[in-house]
Design an enzyme around this catalytic site. Structure first.
Site, PDB file in Angstrom:
ATOM      1  N   ARG A  35      -9.026  45.784 -50.032  1.00  0.00           N
ATOM      2  CA  ARG A  35      -8.205  45.602 -48.847  1.00  0.00           C
ATOM      3  C   ARG A  35      -7.422  44.300 -48.843  1.00  0.00           C
ATOM      4  O   ARG A  35      -6.204  44.312 -48.724  1.00  0.00           O
ATOM      5  CB  ARG A  35      -9.083  45.672 -47.585  1.00  0.00           C
ATOM      6  CG  ARG A  35      -8.245  45.722 -46.310  1.00  0.00           C
ATOM      7  CD  ARG A  35      -9.087  45.651 -45.052  1.00  0.00           C
ATOM      8  NE  ARG A  35     -10.050  46.726 -44.963  1.00  0.00           N
ATOM      9  CZ  ARG A  35     -10.940  46.854 -43.984  1.00  0.00           C
ATOM     10  NH1 ARG A  35     -10.978  45.945 -43.022  1.00  0.00           N
ATOM     11  NH2 ARG A  35     -11.791  47.852 -43.962  1.00  0.00           N
ATOM     12  N   HIS A  81      -4.783  57.074 -48.663  1.00  0.00           N
ATOM     13  CA  HIS A  81      -5.254  55.928 -47.876  1.00  0.00           C
ATOM     14  C   HIS A  81      -5.731  56.412 -46.508  1.00  0.00           C
ATOM     15  O   HIS A  81      -4.950  56.444 -45.547  1.00  0.00           O
ATOM     16  CB  HIS A  81      -4.105  54.915 -47.728  1.00  0.00           C
ATOM     17  CG  HIS A  81      -4.544  53.535 -47.332  1.00  0.00           C
ATOM     18  ND1 HIS A  81      -5.279  52.711 -48.150  1.00  0.00           N
ATOM     19  CD2 HIS A  81      -4.346  52.830 -46.191  1.00  0.00           C
ATOM     20  CE1 HIS A  81      -5.501  51.563 -47.542  1.00  0.00           C
ATOM     21  NE2 HIS A  81      -4.952  51.615 -46.343  1.00  0.00           N
ATOM     22  N   TYR A 125      11.749  57.152 -36.127  1.00  0.00           N
ATOM     23  CA  TYR A 125      13.159  56.775 -35.994  1.00  0.00           C
ATOM     24  C   TYR A 125      13.727  56.128 -37.270  1.00  0.00           C
ATOM     25  O   TYR A 125      14.929  55.938 -37.360  1.00  0.00           O
ATOM     26  CB  TYR A 125      13.347  55.789 -34.834  1.00  0.00           C
ATOM     27  CG  TYR A 125      12.962  56.343 -33.490  1.00  0.00           C
ATOM     28  CD1 TYR A 125      13.547  57.508 -33.014  1.00  0.00           C
ATOM     29  CD2 TYR A 125      12.014  55.713 -32.704  1.00  0.00           C
ATOM     30  CE1 TYR A 125      13.188  58.027 -31.780  1.00  0.00           C
ATOM     31  CE2 TYR A 125      11.646  56.216 -31.468  1.00  0.00           C
ATOM     32  CZ  TYR A 125      12.241  57.378 -31.006  1.00  0.00           C
ATOM     33  OH  TYR A 125      11.885  57.894 -29.789  1.00  0.00           O
TER      34      TYR A 125
END
Length: 742
Positions: A35, A81, A125
């Site tokens: 991570r 993931h 968007y």
């Protein structure tokens, strides 16, 4: 049967400390390895690696179309993931931000956030595709360049590390907080990194200090100025830990009538502009910096933060020094090169260790790709050999295929073919059974054998391997290096010293300019060194008077007809887009005086100064530079006398010509050197005064331009040579009618 075996839901006891210790250790290792810390080889954390790989699988090439970000983050989450889509989208958005990444890995379309700190628009968007540098990171995945591992549910595979054709860890930097450790690496200039890597290939024993000669410091996407001493930078790169002082880039902007303001054009990396403005407003409100009156954000696509002083008598350097101490116009960027070596072991590395990890990875990728290509060639050669045998025995092959029940076994037995070759012959199309095809097969076979020989040589020679890697790095340098678009270094260097005493030149980026002064006294600076005779627009009734090449850090001296020298800084001159500004608003040049000369005096240079009365002396260049707007009186004169000569000394002899056209030549040694004064008489006149004077080397002769524009040189000057302050003789035939040498 025991009670535990009877009840599968039974519990067992163990000490709390051991249970917590084991579980926390598992969590810590997961955080460190999967991570928070980047891999030294490709400079990526797992989430970024999975984003790029998923975009590759979606075929989102830099030249292709865009896809919705929601689709991309959904694929990453579903396939590789299994974490929150918001976290994945935020990570992808950062890869598309030009103010966060020195070399963007994702090309975004839509609102991906800004330097003010505004968040990106929702993923539905925005659209994205891979950016050009990502292609170099992913190149070789289909050629067994790296290991693959199963994804989280075992249905797909993902790369353990990317092939990474450039050192992304240092090029784009990284930051992360794990358990018990953290990392913070600034971005660097890729051209400088490639230069260091090539030097490292030549000299594997190169030291960290020698590497710093090629990589002088970080290169942040938002620019700024590094003021960390070079020895501290060397120590940081040697140990892998340290910090860099980074300041905003600023300049003083003249407003005329003695007014000025400071304009901040670049802010430190990772500083949000909106919060910086808030902090500056707070500084004004709390009166921590009493010299600051107002702050305005006039930014559009570029940064423009305007700082207004309370009084024009405040030194800009002093004002900025106080702001550096009390706001984020100066930050300390920590360096902590804690990375995963080989994807497993976290280690704080020096600059050399990080670059070595990258080079070793590139060598392994090269060997694996070469071996993969050799295996492909061997497989193809086997098939080609089978095809060629078939063409040499075409009639018999057709007969076997037509009449035999098991043609494959018969072909293998009769022509000693392998299973692969026999299968390829049986799958051959009828249109391939032509003479031309046989020639093409032999040509392909010969080319593959030659390529295979080259690959064998490459795999056997370490020297050849490093040469190939060096060539790949040079290709990267052409694509993204200092000569590529956007590849030039953005972060400058300066010495901090005592902030109040920092010269303004140290905080200004050194850039070439062409300074133009018009006949009506309007001055401007065009970017770059343009041709001095190029056409330039002027106001009606105005025209060119002086044009010269300079740099933004230069102090430009305008010599007034009143004998005063006025100084302006190149960076403070108005830009060349308009007509400029009147020089009289920038310096206190009286209305009755005019500019007679424009020059760039440097330390060590000497100038010949003379008035129309015929008096003059030698003046050191540094004495012409004034520190105030009112200028500096250099040449003392009486009555209606004016400054006539102010030229750099070049030679050992002085030539003077009067308004009476009489020419006098004498040795330069006869003139005194002084910082200010009237000087001594150069030439004696019954009436009139001095027209022009110049210095030259006696051995080379005296040159001037005749009325036709041709250069004439007179080497026999005995007729006009005399003592200083004598009258001289009439100038030779062909001397200019305006009594001037140029």
């Amino acid at each position: 049967m025991s009670s535990d075996e009877e009840n599968p839901l039974s519990t067992s006891s163990e000490p709390l400390s051991r249970a917590i210790g084991e579980r926390y250790l598992t969590y810590a290792l997961s955080t460190i390895m999967h991570r928070a810390l980047p891999d030294a080889r490709d400079g990526l954390k797992p989430v970024h690696r999975r984003i790029l790989f998923a975009m590759r699988e979606l075929k989102l090439s830099p030249t292709g179309g865009f896809r919705k970000s929601a689709k991309i983050s959904g694929d990453v989450m579903g396939n590789y993931h299994p974490h929150g889509d918001a976290a994945i989208y935020d990570a992808m958005a950062r890869l598309a931000q030009d103010f966060a990444m020195r070399y963007k890995l994702v090309d975004g379309q839509g609102n991906f956030g800004n330097i003010d700190g505004d968040n990106p628009a929702a993923s539905r968007y925005t659209e994205a595709r891979l950016a050009s540098p990502s292609e170099s990171l992913l190149q070789g995945l289909a050629e067994d360049a790296v290991d693959f591992r199963p994804n989280y549910d075992g249905t797909l595979t993902e790369p353990v590390v990317l092939p990474a054709a450039f050192p992304n860890l240092l090029a784009n930097g990284a930051s992360g907080i794990a358990v018990g450790m953290a990392t913070n690496i600034p971005p660097h200039n890729l051209g400088e990194l490639v230069e260091a890597l090539l030097e490292m290939i030549k000299r594997p024993d190169i030291t960290d200090d020698e590497l710093v000669e090629h990589i002088p410091g970080p290169d942040f996407p938002t620019g700024g100025v590094l003021v960390e001493p070079p020895e501290n930078i060397r120590d940081a790169y040697r140990t892998g830990r340290g910090a860099f002082r980074l300041r905003a880039r600023w300049e003083k902007e003249e407003l005329g009538r003695g007014q000025w303001q400071i304009v901040v054009t670049e802010i430190p990396y990772q500083v949000q502009k909106s919060k910086l403005i808030e902090r500056l407003a707070e500084v004004i409100q709390t009166r921590k910096v009493p010299a600051l009156a107002d702050v305005r954000d006039e930014s559009a696509d570029d940064i423009r933060i305007v700082l207004e002083p309370k009084s024009r008598t405040v030194e800009p350097e002093m004002l900025m020094g106080m702001l550096f101490k009390n706001s984020d116009l100066e930050v300390r960027f920590s360096l902590n090169m804690n990375v995963l070596i080989d994807g497993r072991v976290p280690k704080v590395c020096s600059l050399k260790e990080v670059l070595r990890a990258f080079l070793d990875h590139r060598r392994e990728v090269l060997l694996r790709r070469s071996q993969h290509r050799m295996d492909k060639i061997d497989a193809r050669l086997e098939v080609l050999e089978g095809y060629i045998i078939a063409f040499l025995n075409l009639d018999r092959v057709i007969e076997i295929i037509r009449y035999e029940d098991e043609p494959k076994a018969m072909l293998m037995a009769e022509f000693e073919l392998s299973d692969v070759q026999a299968e390829a012959i049986l799958n051959m199309r009828l249109r391939s059974l032509r003479k031309l095809e046989e020639m093409e097969l032999k040509r392909e076979r010969d080319a593959l054998i030659e390529e295979r020989s080259g690959l064998e040589d490459l795999l056997a020679s370490e020297k050849l391997q490093w040469k190939t890697i060096g060539g790949e790095l040079k290709d990267i340098d052409k694509k993204f290096g200092r000569n590529a678009e956007g590849g030039a270094r953005r972060t400058g260097f300066a010495e901090a010293g005592e902030v109040e005493e920092v010269p303004i030149e140290a905080m200004i980026e050194r850039e070439p300019i062409t300074v133009i002064l018009s006949k009506m006294g309007w001055i401007r600076a065009m970017k770059g060194h343009n041709a001095l005779d190029a056409e330039v627009k002027f106001k009606d009734g105005d025209g060119p008077m002086f044009a010269m090449h300079a740099e933004t850090t230069d102090r430009i001296v305008a010599m007034g007809s009143n004998g005063r020298a006025y100084t302006v800084l190149g960076a403070n001159l108005p830009g060349g887009r308009g007509m400029g500004e009147p020089l009289r608003l920038m310096v206190d040049l009286p209305n009755e005086a005019e500019v007679t000369h424009l020059l760039l005096p440097k330390a060590g240079e000497k100038y010949l100064l003379a008035s129309s009365d015929g008096d003059g002396f030698i003046c050191p260049g540094e004495e012409l530079v004034a520190q105030t707007k009112s200028g500096k009186q250099v040449l003392n004169m009486k009555g209606a006398a004016k400054t006539t000569v102010c030229s750099k000394i070049d030679g050992d002899t002085v030539a003077c010509v009067g308004q009476n056209r009489k020419l006098l030549v004498f040795s330069l040694e006869e003139l005194p050197e002084m910082a200010r004064g009237k000087g001594v008489r150069l030439q004696k006149y019954k009436d009139g005064g001095l027209s022009d004077a110049k210095t030259f080397t006696l051995a080379d002769g005296l040159s001037w331009k005749d009325p036709a524009g041709r250069t004439r040189t007179e080497t026999d000057l005995a007729e006009w040579t005399g003592k200083r302050a004598s009258a001289g003789r009439m100038a030779p035939r062909g001397f200019p009618r305006d009594n001037r040498f140029t």
